[in-house]
Design a protein around this motif. Structure first.
Motif, short mmCIF file in Angstrom:
data_model
loop_
_atom_site.label_atom_id
_atom_site.label_comp_id
_atom_site.label_asym_id
_atom_site.label_seq_id
_atom_site.Cartn_x
_atom_site.Cartn_y
_atom_site.Cartn_z
N GLN A 113 5.33 46.63 23.39
CA GLN A 113 4.97 46.83 22.03
C GLN A 113 4.12 48.23 21.84
OE1 GLN A 113 5.95 44.20 20.15
NE2 GLN A 113 5.62 45.46 18.34
N GLY A 114 4.98 48.97 20.77
CA GLY A 114 4.20 50.35 20.79
C GLY A 114 4.80 51.13 21.62
N LYS A 115 5.55 50.98 22.63
CA LYS A 115 5.99 51.96 23.80
C LYS A 115 7.37 52.53 23.56
CE LYS A 115 2.98 50.27 27.48
NZ LYS A 115 2.11 51.31 27.89
N THR A 116 7.50 53.53 23.50
CA THR A 116 8.62 54.53 23.43
C THR A 116 9.46 54.99 24.60
OG1 THR A 116 7.80 55.30 21.36
CG2 THR A 116 9.94 56.34 22.14
#
Length: 181
Positions: free
Chosen positions: A3-6
């Motif tokens: 979650q929230g990681k690219t």
């Protein structure tokens, strides 16, 4: 878990093994991450099923438009032509190498390690790959092993590697785990 990681997926304009792009991509999405397709040219990339043309995929950004600081991890899919092309493009080699300098996780499969050899980041690392790369990897200072998946933490970052499409289930899980921390 992501979650929230690219996550950057670095591929050449032509020659990426489609399943080695799409399965890790889906695994990143299912873990809540945001995959981004990075290439050396804008437009679409042509994937392959071994030697046969597969689908095309829209490039999100070119390697000269992004920075390692934009991403939490890197995936390098294989196919023979894909990393063979990438290792000839200094900006692509630098981009891959910068993940090691930044201590960020990298996941690589099949022939993908050719790009890492060119970036001179495999020395002292334990890694697996398509068997025909074992001499190249050993000559570059790596400890090559024949295993389904290897998670190496013997360096500045976590390096996940696998041999082939048959290893994708284990590769995807190890890559998500490494990028997720």
């Amino acid at each position: 878990m992501l979650q929230g990681k690219t996550v950057a997926f670095l591929v050449a304009p032509e020659g990426v093994e489609q399943v080695e792009l799409t399965e890790p991509w889906t695994a990143v999405e299912q873990a809540g991450g945001a995959p981004r397709l990075i290439s050396t040219k804008p437009g679409r990339v042509q994937a392959f099923h071994h030697l046969d043309k597969g689908d095309t995929f829209e490039v999100d950004a070119t390697v000269d438009q992004v920075s390692v600081s934009d991403f939490d991890g890197l995936v390098l899919p294989g196919g023979v032509a894909n990393p063979d092309f990438l290792r000839t493009v200094p900006a692509a080699v630098r981009f891959a190498g910068d993940f090691f300098s930044a201590g960020k996780p990298v996941a690589v499969i099949c022939h993908g390690p050719w790009t890492l050899i060119e970036a001179d980041v495999v020395r002292g690392r334990t890694i697996t790959s398509w068997p025909s790369l074992q001499t190249d990897l050993r000559n570059a200072g790596a400890n090559w092993v024949d295993q389904e998946v290897v998670t190496c933490t013997e360096g500045p970052n976590t390096l996940v590697s696998s041999r082939k499409p048959d290893d994708l289930k284990a590769f995807c899980q190890a890559a998500v785990d490494a990028i997720g921390g």
